[in-house]
Design a protein around this motif. Structure first.
Motif, PDB file in Angstrom:
ATOM      1  N   LEU A   1     -28.528   0.124  -2.666  1.00 46.09           N
ATOM      2  CA  LEU A   1     -27.084   0.304  -2.598  1.00 46.09           C
ATOM      3  C   LEU A   1     -26.460  -0.967  -3.173  1.00 46.09           C
ATOM      4  O   LEU A   1     -26.539  -2.037  -2.560  1.00 46.09           O
ATOM      5  CB  LEU A   1     -26.638   0.529  -1.154  1.00 46.09           C
ATOM      6  CG  LEU A   1     -27.486   1.518  -0.340  1.00 46.09           C
ATOM      7  CD1 LEU A   1     -27.037   1.536   1.111  1.00 46.09           C
ATOM      8  CD2 LEU A   1     -27.427   2.907  -0.954  1.00 46.09           C
ATOM      9  N   ALA A   2     -25.873  -0.874  -4.348  1.00 44.04           N
ATOM     10  CA  ALA A   2     -25.446  -2.054  -5.092  1.00 44.04           C
ATOM     11  C   ALA A   2     -24.549  -2.971  -4.270  1.00 44.04           C
ATOM     12  O   ALA A   2     -23.624  -2.511  -3.591  1.00 44.04           O
ATOM     13  CB  ALA A   2     -24.717  -1.629  -6.369  1.00 44.04           C
ATOM     14  N   HIS A   3     -24.846  -4.276  -4.328  1.00 38.00           N
ATOM     15  CA  HIS A   3     -24.079  -5.321  -3.640  1.00 38.00           C
ATOM     16  C   HIS A   3     -23.982  -5.082  -2.133  1.00 38.00           C
ATOM     17  O   HIS A   3     -23.042  -5.544  -1.492  1.00 38.00           O
ATOM     18  CB  HIS A   3     -22.673  -5.425  -4.241  1.00 38.00           C
ATOM     19  CG  HIS A   3     -22.658  -5.723  -5.698  1.00 38.00           C
ATOM     20  ND1 HIS A   3     -22.897  -6.973  -6.208  1.00 38.00           N
ATOM     21  CD2 HIS A   3     -22.460  -4.903  -6.763  1.00 38.00           C
ATOM     22  CE1 HIS A   3     -22.830  -6.934  -7.534  1.00 38.00           C
ATOM     23  NE2 HIS A   3     -22.580  -5.691  -7.892  1.00 38.00           N
ATOM     24  N   HIS A   4     -24.981  -4.399  -1.577  1.00 34.48           N
ATOM     25  CA  HIS A   4     -24.907  -4.013  -0.165  1.00 34.48           C
ATOM     26  C   HIS A   4     -26.264  -4.101   0.514  1.00 34.48           C
ATOM     27  O   HIS A   4     -26.470  -4.932   1.391  1.00 34.48           O
ATOM     28  CB  HIS A   4     -24.337  -2.591  -0.081  1.00 34.48           C
ATOM     29  CG  HIS A   4     -24.160  -2.070   1.300  1.00 34.48           C
ATOM     30  ND1 HIS A   4     -23.420  -0.935   1.577  1.00 34.48           N
ATOM     31  CD2 HIS A   4     -24.636  -2.485   2.509  1.00 34.48           C
ATOM     32  CE1 HIS A   4     -23.439  -0.696   2.873  1.00 34.48           C
ATOM     33  NE2 HIS A   4     -24.174  -1.619   3.462  1.00 34.48           N
ATOM     34  N   GLY A   5     -27.185  -3.232   0.145  1.00 32.55           N
ATOM     35  CA  GLY A   5     -28.456  -3.198   0.843  1.00 32.55           C
ATOM     36  C   GLY A   5     -29.368  -2.132   0.283  1.00 32.55           C
ATOM     37  O   GLY A   5     -29.353  -1.833  -0.910  1.00 32.55           O
ATOM     38  N   CYS A   6     -30.159  -1.535   1.143  1.00 33.18           N
ATOM     39  CA  CYS A   6     -31.062  -0.465   0.723  1.00 33.18           C
ATOM     40  C   CYS A   6     -31.232   0.514   1.869  1.00 33.18           C
ATOM     41  O   CYS A   6     -30.933   0.210   3.027  1.00 33.18           O
ATOM     42  CB  CYS A   6     -32.425  -1.022   0.304  1.00 33.18           C
ATOM     43  SG  CYS A   6     -33.479  -1.497   1.709  1.00 33.18           S
ATOM     44  N   SER A   7     -31.690   1.698   1.534  1.00 33.41           N
ATOM     45  CA  SER A   7     -32.136   2.652   2.553  1.00 33.41           C
ATOM     46  C   SER A   7     -33.533   3.097   2.171  1.00 33.41           C
ATOM     47  O   SER A   7     -33.860   3.220   0.986  1.00 33.41           O
ATOM     48  CB  SER A   7     -31.188   3.857   2.658  1.00 33.41           C
ATOM     49  OG  SER A   7     -31.137   4.576   1.448  1.00 33.41           O
TER      50      SER A   7
ATOM     51  N   ARG B   1     -30.775   4.125  -7.138  1.00 35.20           N
ATOM     52  CA  ARG B   1     -29.737   3.142  -6.849  1.00 35.20           C
ATOM     53  C   ARG B   1     -28.361   3.809  -6.918  1.00 35.20           C
ATOM     54  O   ARG B   1     -28.197   4.852  -7.560  1.00 35.20           O
ATOM     55  CB  ARG B   1     -29.784   1.944  -7.803  1.00 35.20           C
ATOM     56  CG  ARG B   1     -29.390   2.256  -9.233  1.00 35.20           C
ATOM     57  CD  ARG B   1     -29.337   1.007 -10.098  1.00 35.20           C
ATOM     58  NE  ARG B   1     -28.442  -0.023  -9.576  1.00 35.20           N
ATOM     59  CZ  ARG B   1     -27.122  -0.009  -9.718  1.00 35.20           C
ATOM     60  NH1 ARG B   1     -26.525   0.983 -10.350  1.00 35.20           N
ATOM     61  NH2 ARG B   1     -26.383  -0.987  -9.228  1.00 35.20           N
ATOM     62  N   THR B   2     -27.413   3.207  -6.253  1.00 32.91           N
ATOM     63  CA  THR B   2     -26.025   3.655  -6.343  1.00 32.91           C
ATOM     64  C   THR B   2     -25.168   2.489  -6.806  1.00 32.91           C
ATOM     65  O   THR B   2     -25.528   1.322  -6.623  1.00 32.91           O
ATOM     66  CB  THR B   2     -25.487   4.123  -4.976  1.00 32.91           C
ATOM     67  OG1 THR B   2     -25.233   2.977  -4.152  1.00 32.91           O
ATOM     68  CG2 THR B   2     -26.469   5.052  -4.279  1.00 32.91           C
ATOM     69  N   ASP B   3     -24.048   2.796  -7.406  1.00 28.76           N
ATOM     70  CA  ASP B   3     -23.051   1.765  -7.661  1.00 28.76           C
ATOM     71  C   ASP B   3     -22.451   1.338  -6.322  1.00 28.76           C
ATOM     72  O   ASP B   3     -22.689   1.967  -5.285  1.00 28.76           O
ATOM     73  CB  ASP B   3     -21.955   2.294  -8.587  1.00 28.76           C
ATOM     74  CG  ASP B   3     -22.468   2.549  -9.998  1.00 28.76           C
ATOM     75  OD1 ASP B   3     -23.452   1.885 -10.410  1.00 28.76           O
ATOM     76  OD2 ASP B   3     -21.888   3.408 -10.685  1.00 28.76           O
ATOM     77  N   PHE B   4     -21.637   0.280  -6.344  1.00 29.39           N
ATOM     78  CA  PHE B   4     -21.021  -0.157  -5.103  1.00 29.39           C
ATOM     79  C   PHE B   4     -19.970   0.845  -4.629  1.00 29.39           C
ATOM     80  O   PHE B   4     -19.135   1.305  -5.404  1.00 29.39           O
ATOM     81  CB  PHE B   4     -20.350  -1.522  -5.263  1.00 29.39           C
ATOM     82  CG  PHE B   4     -19.615  -1.946  -4.022  1.00 29.39           C
ATOM     83  CD1 PHE B   4     -20.308  -2.407  -2.914  1.00 29.39           C
ATOM     84  CD2 PHE B   4     -18.233  -1.817  -3.941  1.00 29.39           C
ATOM     85  CE1 PHE B   4     -19.646  -2.752  -1.752  1.00 29.39           C
ATOM     86  CE2 PHE B   4     -17.563  -2.168  -2.784  1.00 29.39           C
ATOM     87  CZ  PHE B   4     -18.267  -2.639  -1.684  1.00 29.39           C
ATOM     88  N   HIS B   5     -20.055   1.174  -3.357  1.00 35.51           N
ATOM     89  CA  HIS B   5     -19.041   1.993  -2.691  1.00 35.51           C
ATOM     90  C   HIS B   5     -18.776   1.367  -1.327  1.00 35.51           C
ATOM     91  O   HIS B   5     -19.664   0.750  -0.735  1.00 35.51           O
ATOM     92  CB  HIS B   5     -19.513   3.434  -2.516  1.00 35.51           C
ATOM     93  CG  HIS B   5     -19.790   4.140  -3.804  1.00 35.51           C
ATOM     94  ND1 HIS B   5     -18.797   4.557  -4.656  1.00 35.51           N
ATOM     95  CD2 HIS B   5     -20.972   4.490  -4.397  1.00 35.51           C
ATOM     96  CE1 HIS B   5     -19.330   5.138  -5.703  1.00 35.51           C
ATOM     97  NE2 HIS B   5     -20.648   5.111  -5.582  1.00 35.51           N
ATOM     98  N   PRO B   6     -17.578   1.490  -0.790  1.00 33.86           N
ATOM     99  CA  PRO B   6     -17.252   0.857   0.488  1.00 33.86           C
ATOM    100  C   PRO B   6     -18.178   1.297   1.621  1.00 33.86           C
ATOM    101  O   PRO B   6     -18.642   2.433   1.673  1.00 33.86           O
ATOM    102  CB  PRO B   6     -15.808   1.305   0.748  1.00 33.86           C
ATOM    103  CG  PRO B   6     -15.250   1.566  -0.609  1.00 33.86           C
ATOM    104  CD  PRO B   6     -16.391   2.137  -1.396  1.00 33.86           C
TER     105      PRO B   6
END
Length: 211
Positions: A158-164, A131-136
């Motif tokens: 991908l925090a507060h965003h999605g996944c890969s 996982r990653t923290d939120f980034h733009p």
């Protein structure tokens, strides 16, 4: 889904995945992006900026190289092209990347809970996730942190965003993305029932060996 042997075949497979992803609610409107390359290639195809994944046509794909240069196709790649490029650079074994916005995976992670692998398919196809923290969106920070996680994991939230999700081919990348979201949905339901500990009882390798 058979492995594609041509760039045209990759585009056809990504088009099918895009349509299915929208039908299943994994992405909305122009959210999400897809890419693939032939094994050993230094170039990859990625969906272009602003494309809706259920309306893809061959002209909606950009051809790029691992240096991040556009070398063919649509001249304006997805704003998330760096996510794909940086991941391929650290994972030469990966030939497809599916980036979606699955609701349960994002929600469970945002609430601070681990996505638990509960079934054999979760264990076999996801195995583990980073996982990653939120980034733009489209930032170097997002691309670099996701690629770093991809060194060890085939799925990254991908925090507060999605996944890969990565795979040796398009079919496997999408299968992993779907299993990650299914695991997140099962985790969400378990949490509603008050369960915070249940998970797959053994390792995937052990389960396969005793099947």
């Amino acid at each position: 889904m058979k492995k594609a042997t041509t760039v045209e075949g990759l585009i056809e497979q990504l088009t099918d995945v895009g349509s299915t992803a929208v039908q299943r609610g994994f992405v909305l409107a122009s959210g999400g992006n897809l890419s693939a390359r032939l094994p050993g290639s230094q170039e990859f195809v990625v969906t272009a900026a602003g494309t809706w994944l259920d309306r893809l046509a061959p002209e909606d794909f950009t051809v790029m190289n691992l240096d991040g240069e556009v070398v063919g196709g649509n001249p304006v790649p997805s704003s998330e092209w760096k996510l794909h490029q940086r991941t391929y650079r650290v994972r030469p074994d990966a030939n497809a990347l599916v980036h979606m916005h699955p609701q349960h995976a994002v929600l469970v992670d945002a609430l601070g809970h681990e996505i638990r692998l509960l079934t054999l398919d979760h264990a076999v196809y996801v195995r583990s996730y980073g996982r990653t923290d939120f980034h733009p969106n489209g930032s170097d920070a997002l691309a670099d942190t996701a690629a770093e996680q991809a060194r060890e994991h085939n799925c990254v939230v991908l925090a507060h965003h999605g996944c890969s999700a990565l795979g040796e081919d398009v079919g496997m990348a999408f299968r992993r993305a779907m299993n990650l979201e299914e695991a997140a949905t099962a985790t969400y339901r378990a949490l509603l029932l008050g369960d915070r500990t249940t998970r797959f009882p053994t390792t995937a390798d052990e389960a396969i060996q005793h099947a």
